[in-house]
Design an enzyme around this catalytic site. Sequence first.
Site, PDB file in Angstrom:
ATOM      1  N   LYS A 187       1.089  -0.906   0.116  1.00 34.97           N
ATOM      2  CA  LYS A 187       0.289  -0.257   0.095  1.00 34.97           C
ATOM      3  C   LYS A 187       0.732   0.869  -0.230  1.00 34.97           C
ATOM      4  O   LYS A 187       1.459   1.718   1.127  1.00 34.97           O
ATOM      5  CB  LYS A 187      -1.040   0.210   1.222  1.00 34.97           C
ATOM      6  CG  LYS A 187      -2.018   0.813   0.942  1.00 34.97           C
ATOM      7  CD  LYS A 187      -2.127   1.610   2.055  1.00 34.97           C
ATOM      8  CE  LYS A 187      -1.450   2.319   2.907  1.00 34.97           C
ATOM      9  NZ  LYS A 187      -0.985   4.129   1.597  1.00 34.97           N
ATOM     10  N   GLU A 262      10.198   0.644  10.809  1.00 35.07           N
ATOM     11  CA  GLU A 262      11.857   1.825  10.280  1.00 35.07           C
ATOM     12  C   GLU A 262      10.560   3.239  10.509  1.00 35.07           C
ATOM     13  O   GLU A 262      10.163   3.893   9.651  1.00 35.07           O
ATOM     14  CB  GLU A 262      12.389   1.688   8.542  1.00 35.07           C
ATOM     15  CG  GLU A 262      12.156   0.256   7.825  1.00 35.07           C
ATOM     16  CD  GLU A 262      13.593  -0.149   9.072  1.00 35.07           C
ATOM     17  OE1 GLU A 262      14.471   0.812  10.109  1.00 35.07           O
ATOM     18  OE2 GLU A 262      14.148  -1.773   9.710  1.00 35.07           O
ATOM     19  N   CYS A 296      14.236   9.863   6.567  1.00 37.60           N
ATOM     20  CA  CYS A 296      15.231   9.369   8.204  1.00 37.60           C
ATOM     21  C   CYS A 296      16.796   9.459   8.607  1.00 37.60           C
ATOM     22  O   CYS A 296      16.927   9.721   9.699  1.00 37.60           O
ATOM     23  CB  CYS A 296      14.294   7.871   8.299  1.00 37.60           C
ATOM     24  SG  CYS A 296      14.803   6.645   6.775  1.00 37.60           S
ATOM     25  N   GLU A 393      12.368  15.812  14.599  1.00 42.12           N
ATOM     26  CA  GLU A 393      13.251  15.184  13.959  1.00 42.12           C
ATOM     27  C   GLU A 393      12.026  16.655  13.166  1.00 42.12           C
ATOM     28  O   GLU A 393      11.490  17.176  12.827  1.00 42.12           O
ATOM     29  CB  GLU A 393      12.237  14.131  13.167  1.00 42.12           C
ATOM     30  CG  GLU A 393      12.791  13.714  11.508  1.00 42.12           C
ATOM     31  CD  GLU A 393      12.489  12.350  11.193  1.00 42.12           C
ATOM     32  OE1 GLU A 393      11.426  11.967  11.624  1.00 42.12           O
ATOM     33  OE2 GLU A 393      12.808  11.727  10.553  1.00 42.12           O
TER      34      GLU A 393
HETATM   35  O1  LIG Z   1      14.092   7.664   4.461  1.00 40.59           O
HETATM   36  C1  LIG Z   1      14.375   6.536   4.730  1.00 40.59           C
HETATM   37  C2  LIG Z   1      14.920   5.573   3.929  1.00 40.59           C
HETATM   38  C3  LIG Z   1      16.279   6.098   3.439  1.00 40.59           C
HETATM   39  C4  LIG Z   1      17.715   5.621   3.131  1.00 40.59           C
HETATM   40  O2  LIG Z   1      17.452   3.768   3.162  1.00 40.59           O
HETATM   41  O3  LIG Z   1      18.429   5.185   2.598  1.00 40.59           O
END
Ligand SMILES: O=CCCC(=O)O
Length: 492
Positions: A187, A262, A296, A393
């Site tokens: 999704k 994650e 992230c 963040e």
């Molecule tokens: O925002 C998350 C993924 C970042 C990445 O895999 O480089």
Amino acid sequence: MNRTAAAALTNLSRPDLIERRAFLDGTWAARERTLDVVDPATGEHLVDVAACSLEDADDAVGAAGKAFLDWRDRPPVERGQVLRAWGKLMRDNARDLAVIMTAEQGKPLAESLGEISYAANFLDWFAAEGERAYGETIPSHLPASRLSVHMQPLGVTVAITPWNFPSAMITRKAGAALAAGCAMIVKPAPETPLSALALAKLADEAGMPAGVFQVLTGEAEPLARRLLEHTQVRAFSFTGSTEVGRILLAQSAATVKKASLELGGHAPFILFDDVELAQAVEGCIGAKFATSGQDCLAANRIYVQRGIYDRFVEAFAEATSKLHVGHGLEDGTDIGPMTRRSVAEKCGQQIAQALSAGARLVCGAQESPLGANFVTPTVLADVTDDMTIAREETFGPVAAILPFDDERDVVARANATEMGLAAYVYTNDLGRAMRLSDRLEYGMVAVNTAKFTGAPIPFGGWKQSGLGREGSRHGLSEYLESKYVCFGNLSA
Ligand SMILES: O=CCCC(=O)O
């Protein structure tokens, strides 16, 4: 390069990669209700994509359940062939996929191309790793017995994927799930369904059996909730905010699903005064501004030791001021729009709060002439730990620099958060680098580099940054269950 995303989409080598229908049980399903996909840089309408119903979600689970029974029994090498063919098709169509990504997500085209390659690598890597899902034998504590452990696929799985990495977060999850022998329903984020549907088209061409990989487009909350209600769904993987991750985890508790999460990051970037300035500036620019800061892994608190502080602030601000802000399809763009207006607004709020609390504006902060989704790359110095930007963040191109004096103190400050995804350390002192990599409470620590991700590494966070790992052999095991088998009474 044509700067209108809609026009760029009409110039693809393969216009059929723009798909408006959901991909359910191996067929393309149009729906009367639709989702509006826009270019975040201009607000221009791009296409309408099928908004699936709750019944579609139920049917997808049913189809995945059936498809799983055949897929799990195929030899891993055969599953790997389909994944490899899929990865090859992604590479063959990389430019079209990248244009689609930039059109709906906003990131600079070069970054989109980089993401397609990153995404395809997960398919190749898991194609091979699926062949190595070894079990074990156990020296028996029982007479005349043979004990073994077999790794078997979990069954039907769900991926709820974000808008900041519209392709790589799909293949990182689906590559592992499918290589393990599971079926997966994706999704995608409502902002970026086109990338997901283009991947589905290529998966279909690669020979993916019906129902093994499905893409259910539509409104996020009701579809996710419905998928997680199904007992037949044994595991789910989510990339996104900690706030949403908590809700999904609570929803999935009723049916005791395996969760791979994650979630948010709040990365410290710790720079000691023994480093070479130019190298540190280059690394920090990469760690802060990749994906226009919507990452992230983005450096959210840049701790700089007092001896190099002023020189670093000046050089970093100079490099930041040179970043070119523009449409992602325009040549030379370093920073694109924020995919969501709310992200740009949050950046503005964090800047205002920090300045009112005494931070120093070194560059940026002015309103962008390009529109409300754009954020001028900004550097704030003399930030303190109590300011919002040092506690939450940012997810945008705003850099917060905080001075520090002492190693012990900076480690304590870097760890004083519920987030624990990635941390960066820049130093030329080997002992110190090792001490910090031991003591930082993060799932990933990068020393003297801003680049560290890829298919073979276990990506994931500590504390409220997540559960489980993606990529690497650990990522495969998220989709496997162990089964202990005891053969008894073997004596003749
Ligand atoms: O925002 C998350 C993924 C970042 C990445 O895999 O480089």
